[in-house]
Design an enzyme around this catalytic site. Structure first.
Site, PDB file in Angstrom:
ATOM      1  N   ASN A   1       0.817  -1.229   0.000  1.00  0.00           N
ATOM      2  CA  ASN A   1       0.000   0.000   0.000  1.00  0.00           C
ATOM      3  C   ASN A   1       0.844   1.269   0.000  1.00  0.00           C
ATOM      4  O   ASN A   1       0.410   2.291  -0.542  1.00  0.00           O
ATOM      5  CB  ASN A   1      -0.907  -0.034   1.247  1.00  0.00           C
ATOM      6  CG  ASN A   1      -1.484   1.321   1.582  1.00  0.00           C
ATOM      7  OD1 ASN A   1      -2.449   1.764   0.975  1.00  0.00           O
ATOM      8  ND2 ASN A   1      -0.880   2.007   2.561  1.00  0.00           N
TER       9      ASN A   1
ATOM     10  N   SER B   1       4.824   5.625 -12.280  1.00  0.00           N
ATOM     11  CA  SER B   1       5.079   4.601 -11.248  1.00  0.00           C
ATOM     12  C   SER B   1       3.883   3.674 -11.105  1.00  0.00           C
ATOM     13  O   SER B   1       4.033   2.467 -10.931  1.00  0.00           O
ATOM     14  CB  SER B   1       5.419   5.262  -9.902  1.00  0.00           C
ATOM     15  OG  SER B   1       4.260   5.782  -9.257  1.00  0.00           O
TER      16      SER B   1
ATOM     17  N   TYR C   1       4.496  10.044 -10.650  1.00  0.00           N
ATOM     18  CA  TYR C   1       3.482   9.227  -9.967  1.00  0.00           C
ATOM     19  C   TYR C   1       2.712   8.367 -10.967  1.00  0.00           C
ATOM     20  O   TYR C   1       2.516   7.171 -10.766  1.00  0.00           O
ATOM     21  CB  TYR C   1       2.539  10.156  -9.202  1.00  0.00           C
ATOM     22  CG  TYR C   1       1.488   9.440  -8.368  1.00  0.00           C
ATOM     23  CD1 TYR C   1       1.822   8.885  -7.138  1.00  0.00           C
ATOM     24  CD2 TYR C   1       0.174   9.342  -8.813  1.00  0.00           C
ATOM     25  CE1 TYR C   1       0.868   8.236  -6.371  1.00  0.00           C
ATOM     26  CE2 TYR C   1      -0.784   8.693  -8.054  1.00  0.00           C
ATOM     27  CZ  TYR C   1      -0.431   8.150  -6.826  1.00  0.00           C
ATOM     28  OH  TYR C   1      -1.385   7.503  -6.071  1.00  0.00           O
TER      29      TYR C   1
HETATM   30  N1  LIG Z   1      -5.543   8.953  -1.666  1.00  0.00           N
HETATM   31  C1  LIG Z   1      -5.905   8.757  -2.929  1.00  0.00           C
HETATM   32  O1  LIG Z   1      -6.784   9.438  -3.466  1.00  0.00           O
HETATM   33  C2  LIG Z   1      -5.259   7.640  -3.728  1.00  0.00           C
HETATM   34  C3  LIG Z   1      -5.767   7.346  -5.002  1.00  0.00           C
HETATM   35  C4  LIG Z   1      -5.187   6.321  -5.735  1.00  0.00           C
HETATM   36  C5  LIG Z   1      -4.125   5.587  -5.199  1.00  0.00           C
HETATM   37  N2  LIG Z   1      -3.646   5.900  -3.969  1.00  0.00           N
HETATM   38  C6  LIG Z   1      -2.532   5.064  -3.441  1.00  0.00           C
HETATM   39  O2  LIG Z   1      -2.972   4.424  -2.262  1.00  0.00           O
HETATM   40  C7  LIG Z   1      -1.857   4.203  -1.378  1.00  0.00           C
HETATM   41  C8  LIG Z   1      -2.155   4.805  -0.019  1.00  0.00           C
HETATM   42  O3  LIG Z   1      -2.446   6.188  -0.199  1.00  0.00           O
HETATM   43  P1  LIG Z   1      -2.894   7.150   1.010  1.00  0.00           P
HETATM   44  O4  LIG Z   1      -3.612   8.281   0.392  1.00  0.00           O
HETATM   45  O5  LIG Z   1      -3.536   6.341   2.086  1.00  0.00           O
HETATM   46  O6  LIG Z   1      -1.436   7.662   1.487  1.00  0.00           O
HETATM   47  P2  LIG Z   1      -0.978   8.390   2.841  1.00  0.00           P
HETATM   48  O7  LIG Z   1       0.055   9.376   2.445  1.00  0.00           O
HETATM   49  O8  LIG Z   1      -2.149   8.843   3.644  1.00  0.00           O
HETATM   50  O9  LIG Z   1      -0.275   7.172   3.639  1.00  0.00           O
HETATM   51  C9  LIG Z   1       0.871   6.540   3.141  1.00  0.00           C
HETATM   52  C10 LIG Z   1       1.635   5.883   4.287  1.00  0.00           C
HETATM   53  O10 LIG Z   1       2.823   5.292   3.725  1.00  0.00           O
HETATM   54  C11 LIG Z   1       3.923   5.607   4.554  1.00  0.00           C
HETATM   55  N3  LIG Z   1       5.149   5.601   3.752  1.00  0.00           N
HETATM   56  C12 LIG Z   1       5.574   6.556   2.872  1.00  0.00           C
HETATM   57  N4  LIG Z   1       6.760   6.214   2.370  1.00  0.00           N
HETATM   58  C13 LIG Z   1       7.112   5.012   2.934  1.00  0.00           C
HETATM   59  C14 LIG Z   1       8.237   4.168   2.815  1.00  0.00           C
HETATM   60  N5  LIG Z   1       9.265   4.489   2.024  1.00  0.00           N
HETATM   61  N6  LIG Z   1       8.258   3.016   3.528  1.00  0.00           N
HETATM   62  C15 LIG Z   1       7.223   2.698   4.338  1.00  0.00           C
HETATM   63  N7  LIG Z   1       6.138   3.464   4.514  1.00  0.00           N
HETATM   64  C16 LIG Z   1       6.087   4.625   3.813  1.00  0.00           C
HETATM   65  C17 LIG Z   1       3.612   6.996   5.111  1.00  0.00           C
HETATM   66  O11 LIG Z   1       4.359   7.278   6.266  1.00  0.00           O
HETATM   67  C18 LIG Z   1       2.105   6.873   5.357  1.00  0.00           C
HETATM   68  O12 LIG Z   1       1.839   6.337   6.631  1.00  0.00           O
HETATM   69  C19 LIG Z   1      -0.649   4.835  -2.084  1.00  0.00           C
HETATM   70  O13 LIG Z   1       0.042   3.841  -2.806  1.00  0.00           O
HETATM   71  C20 LIG Z   1      -1.287   5.833  -3.045  1.00  0.00           C
HETATM   72  O14 LIG Z   1      -0.467   6.106  -4.154  1.00  0.00           O
HETATM   73  C21 LIG Z   1      -4.174   6.902  -3.225  1.00  0.00           C
END
Ligand SMILES: NC(=O)c1ccc[n+]([C@@H]2O[C@H](COP(=O)([O-])OP(=O)(O)OC[C@H]3O[C@@H](n4cnc5c(N)ncnc54)[C@H](O)[C@@H]3O)[C@@H](O)[C@H]2O)c1
Length: 255
Positions: free
Chosen positions: A89, A160, A157
């Site tokens: 995630n 990726s 992004y």
């Molecule tokens: N929020 C959205 O609208 C959305 C939409 C599509 C995809 N996503 C994807 O969903 C996933 C979660 O997104 P989110 O919005 O909950 O993110 P967020 O930023 O709220 O949480 C991400 C978590 O990952 C941790 N993290 C960051 N870098 C790290 C590393 N190198 N090693 C370990 N942990 C690490 C952070 O500390 C944080 O706790 C991500 O892959 C994001 O790209 C999010």
């Protein structure tokens, strides 16, 4: 309970959708390994899971660093004895990530290191354990942007997340014969603090985005985690190599 006694690694479980996943997986009986860069945030998740009566342990881990991943995976196996689910995630979307013509090279590298190399490293160290078990489920979080261009670009992004989709298919073909399923979820825009902060302040940006969303609302972390619970459970035994858009239908929308 749909995940009873399954040992599930969830990366980035200290916040956002990862934290919701830890809580919901634990409620379904999973033993959750919280892999998190931000230790304070990870401990907070562990505390919340335990307060709700679940099982969770923090493994401080930077998914982009090979030694860190190797050690955290080894410690997880020592403590829990097996790994049933790898939920990749963790992902980042830095503000400096724009178009290819103005994104700094360091920002491009950082995004690729966390979002792509992070999944590579997690798979590199978890899959051998799953091969020993002849069973496992890998869930990769990509994004709807893997399939759609945007006039407000985030090119590192976007690239990726395209890589995450392609890697998922390759894993699905290689390892399903040995009992390991691999699938990706492509979330649409989800109500995490980042999105809400921005859209609550900018009503026009919110209106434009909701106009394109057939479901009439942004996603909630639970919308994504419900799909992940299915993929983590044995209910999805014949689901492999699926790239599941969980986005309210936004990727179907031509205009
Ligand atoms: N929020 C959205 O609208 C959305 C939409 C599509 C995809 N996503 C994807 O969903 C996933 C979660 O997104 P989110 O919005 O909950 O993110 P967020 O930023 O709220 O949480 C991400 C978590 O990952 C941790 N993290 C960051 N870098 C790290 C590393 N190198 N090693 C370990 N942990 C690490 C952070 O500390 C944080 O706790 C991500 O892959 C994001 O790209 C999010």
């Amino acid at each position: 309970m749909r995940l009873k006694d399954k040992v599930c690694i969830i990366t980035g479980a200290g916040g956002g959708m990862g934290q919701t996943a830890a809580l919901m997986f634990a409620r379904e009986g999973a033993q959750v390994a919280v892999f998190e860069l931000n230790e304070e945030a990870g401990l907070n998740t562990v505390k919340q899971v335990r307060e709700a009566g679940g099982i969770a342990e923090l493994f401080a881990c930077n998914v982009a660093n090979e030694q860190s991943v190797k050690q955290a995976v080894e410690r997880t196996i020592e403590l829990f004895g097996r790994i049933d689910v790898l939920y990749n995630n963790a992902g980042i979307m830095p503000a400096e990530d724009h178009s290819v013509i103005d994104t700094p090279v360091e920002v491009w590298d950082l995004v690729m290191n966390v979002n792509v190399k992070g999944i590579f490293l997690m798979c590199k160290y978890v899959i051998p354990e799953m091969l020993r078990q002849q069973k496992g489920s890998i869930i990769n979080i990509a994004s709807f942007v893997a399939f759609m261009g945007c006039s407000v670009p985030q090119d590192a992004y976007t690239a990726s997340k395209g890589a995450v989709v392609s890697l998922t298919r390759s894993l699905a073909i290689q390892f399903r014969p040995q009992g390991i399923r691999s699938n990706a979820i492509c979330p649409g825009p989800i109500e995490t603090p980042l999105l809400l902060d921005w859209l609550v302040k900018d009503e026009e940006a919110k209106r434009i985005r909701l106009n394109r969303q057939p479901s009439g609302r942004f996603g909630k972390p639970e919308d994504i985690v419900n799909c992940a619970i299915y993929l983590a459970s044995d209910e999805s035994d014949w689901t492999n190599g699926a790239i599941l858009n969980v986005d309210g239908g936004i990727t179907c929308n031509y205009f």
